[in-house]
Write an enzyme that holds these catalytic residues in place. Structure first.
Site, PDB file in Angstrom:
ATOM      1  N   TYR A   1     -46.584 -19.350  29.576  1.00 54.08           N
ATOM      2  CA  TYR A   1     -47.353 -20.592  29.728  1.00 54.08           C
ATOM      3  C   TYR A   1     -48.641 -20.505  28.905  1.00 54.08           C
ATOM      4  O   TYR A   1     -48.947 -21.393  28.107  1.00 54.08           O
ATOM      5  CB  TYR A   1     -47.683 -20.842  31.206  1.00 54.08           C
ATOM      6  CG  TYR A   1     -48.768 -21.871  31.402  1.00 54.08           C
ATOM      7  CD1 TYR A   1     -48.513 -23.224  31.173  1.00 54.08           C
ATOM      8  CD2 TYR A   1     -50.059 -21.502  31.792  1.00 54.08           C
ATOM      9  CE1 TYR A   1     -49.516 -24.170  31.327  1.00 54.08           C
ATOM     10  CE2 TYR A   1     -51.059 -22.443  31.952  1.00 54.08           C
ATOM     11  CZ  TYR A   1     -50.782 -23.771  31.719  1.00 54.08           C
ATOM     12  OH  TYR A   1     -51.772 -24.716  31.867  1.00 54.08           O
TER      13      TYR A   1
ATOM     14  N   LYS B   1     -49.847 -22.706  25.362  1.00 51.92           N
ATOM     15  CA  LYS B   1     -51.119 -23.423  25.234  1.00 51.92           C
ATOM     16  C   LYS B   1     -51.951 -22.849  24.084  1.00 51.92           C
ATOM     17  O   LYS B   1     -52.569 -23.592  23.307  1.00 51.92           O
ATOM     18  CB  LYS B   1     -51.903 -23.336  26.547  1.00 51.92           C
ATOM     19  CG  LYS B   1     -51.262 -24.108  27.702  1.00 51.92           C
ATOM     20  CD  LYS B   1     -51.239 -25.599  27.428  1.00 51.92           C
ATOM     21  CE  LYS B   1     -50.841 -26.430  28.615  1.00 51.92           C
ATOM     22  NZ  LYS B   1     -50.858 -27.875  28.327  1.00 51.92           N
TER      23      LYS B   1
ATOM     24  N   ASN C   1     -59.998 -22.998  36.879  1.00 48.20           N
ATOM     25  CA  ASN C   1     -59.258 -23.060  38.151  1.00 48.20           C
ATOM     26  C   ASN C   1     -59.552 -24.380  38.848  1.00 48.20           C
ATOM     27  O   ASN C   1     -60.480 -24.476  39.654  1.00 48.20           O
ATOM     28  CB  ASN C   1     -59.599 -21.840  39.004  1.00 48.20           C
ATOM     29  CG  ASN C   1     -59.179 -20.559  38.300  1.00 48.20           C
ATOM     30  OD1 ASN C   1     -59.952 -19.980  37.544  1.00 48.20           O
ATOM     31  ND2 ASN C   1     -57.944 -20.151  38.497  1.00 48.20           N
TER      32      ASN C   1
ATOM     33  N   LYS D   1     -47.684 -29.581  43.954  1.00 47.19           N
ATOM     34  CA  LYS D   1     -47.584 -28.360  43.142  1.00 47.19           C
ATOM     35  C   LYS D   1     -47.046 -27.160  43.910  1.00 47.19           C
ATOM     36  O   LYS D   1     -46.776 -26.117  43.323  1.00 47.19           O
ATOM     37  CB  LYS D   1     -48.955 -28.014  42.545  1.00 47.19           C
ATOM     38  CG  LYS D   1     -49.421 -29.013  41.497  1.00 47.19           C
ATOM     39  CD  LYS D   1     -50.788 -28.662  40.947  1.00 47.19           C
ATOM     40  CE  LYS D   1     -50.756 -27.397  40.130  1.00 47.19           C
ATOM     41  NZ  LYS D   1     -52.065 -27.100  39.520  1.00 47.19           N
TER      42      LYS D   1
ATOM     43  N   HIS E   1     -53.942 -24.622  50.273  1.00 52.20           N
ATOM     44  CA  HIS E   1     -53.109 -23.798  51.163  1.00 52.20           C
ATOM     45  C   HIS E   1     -53.847 -23.414  52.443  1.00 52.20           C
ATOM     46  O   HIS E   1     -53.250 -23.418  53.528  1.00 52.20           O
ATOM     47  CB  HIS E   1     -52.629 -22.550  50.425  1.00 52.20           C
ATOM     48  CG  HIS E   1     -51.612 -22.846  49.367  1.00 52.20           C
ATOM     49  ND1 HIS E   1     -50.392 -23.428  49.647  1.00 52.20           N
ATOM     50  CD2 HIS E   1     -51.638 -22.676  48.021  1.00 52.20           C
ATOM     51  CE1 HIS E   1     -49.707 -23.584  48.526  1.00 52.20           C
ATOM     52  NE2 HIS E   1     -50.442 -23.143  47.527  1.00 52.20           N
TER      53      HIS E   1
END
EC number: 5.1.3.20
Length: 310
Positions: A140, A144, A169, A178, A187
């Site tokens: 990933y 980028k 972040n 997500k 969470h």
């Protein structure tokens, strides 16, 4: 018209909201709604049209016109740092972005796109937008990084705006779809609402991240569009904080609970950024001078949003 790719996703839908807040509703959202749960991110927003990503890409590659386009905010990508299908990642993040970039350059359409702090890999200092500081840890981050490198070759000759944002972040409203990739704040809130002990990894006080509120991220995107500045810029707060202040702000909002510390998973060892902190020198030089929310401010606002129907 303004086009927002990934417009049903986390950052994309927050850009749509920021545009709505300025009275702009002539927006084409492009996304892949195979995960149908993402529709909730758009329910309270006003857009003019929706198009599937594959259909959109076919039309872009064919050079078809969409009427007068004021800007394209390109947030559509696979953002999972645990996805290791390199072909899928490069098709989705690199090739797609190149097609869209050249479409914009040919028509002098401002192109604002999502890069990532994952381009820096496992650094513990000097998060600076320059090649010598970039060494991604996963495919990933590499996808980028490679697009940023491609943009760097083109920027000197470009006749229209190209700007990439290295998101650090990011947390805040509209990230519920997500799953495991949602923020720690999300969470912890879910665990508390389910009557569970909120959990952090053991050693979390040693992991420090640059936590940036998604509302601030959307504001930066719109400021750059309105001011026509090009380049590749870090988008964080410039502050590194441990996960503990995130937990503290969450517990303070709920007025209950205590943290349970769980073992760090083997599958993340060596592939987990232990430290991130945006160097904002270039962002500030470009003229963006607004302050960024602290973790305490951002998490408190986010908790109020998450629990608004409680």
């Amino acid at each position: 018209m303004i086009i927002v790719t990934g417009g049903a996703g986390f950052i994309g839908s927050n850009i749509v909201k920021a545009l709505n807040d300025k009275g702009i509703t002539d927006i084409l959202v492009v996304d892949n709604l195979k995960d149908g749960t993402k529709f909730v991110n758009l329910v309270d927003l006003n857009i003019a049209d929706y198009m599937d990503k594959e259909d959109f890409l076919i039309q872009i590659m064919a050079g078809e016109e969409f009427g007068e386009i004021e800007a394209i905010f390109h947030e559509g990508a696979c953002s999972s740092t645990t996805e290791w299908d390199g072909k899928y990642m490069m098709d989705n993040n690199y090739q797609y972005s190149k097609e869209l970039l050249h479409y914009c350059l040919e028509r002098e359409i401002p192109f604002l796109y999502a890069s990532s702090a994952a381009t820096y890999g496992g650094r513990t200092s000097d998060f600076i937008e320059s090649r010598e500081y970039e060494q991604p840890l996963n495919v990933y981050g590499y996808s980028k990084f490679l697009f940023d490198e491609y943009v760097r070759q083109i920027l000197p000759e470009a006749n229209s705006q190209i700007v990439g944002f290295r998101y650090f972040n990011v947390y805040g409203p509209r990230e519920g779809h997500k799953g495991s990739m949602a923020s720690v704040a999300f969470h912890l809130n879910t665990q508390l609402n389910n009557g569970e002990s909120p959990k952090l990894f053991e050693g979390s006080d040693g992991f420090k991240r640059d936590f940036v509120y998604v509302g601030d991220v959307a504001d930066v995107n719109l400021w750059f569009w309105e001011n026509g500045v090009s380049g590749i810029f870090n988008l964080g707060t410039g502050r590194a904080e441990s996960f503990q202040p995130v937990a503290d702000a969450t517990l303070a909002y709920h007025k209950k609970g205590s943290i349970e510390y769980i073992p760090f998973p083997d599958k993340l060892k060596g592939r987990y950024q232990a430290f991130t902190q945006a160097d904002l020198t270039n962002l500030r030089k470009a003229g963006y001078d607004k302050p960024f929310k602290t973790v305490a401010e951002g998490v408190t606002e986010y908790m109020a949003w998450l629990n608004r129907d409680a």
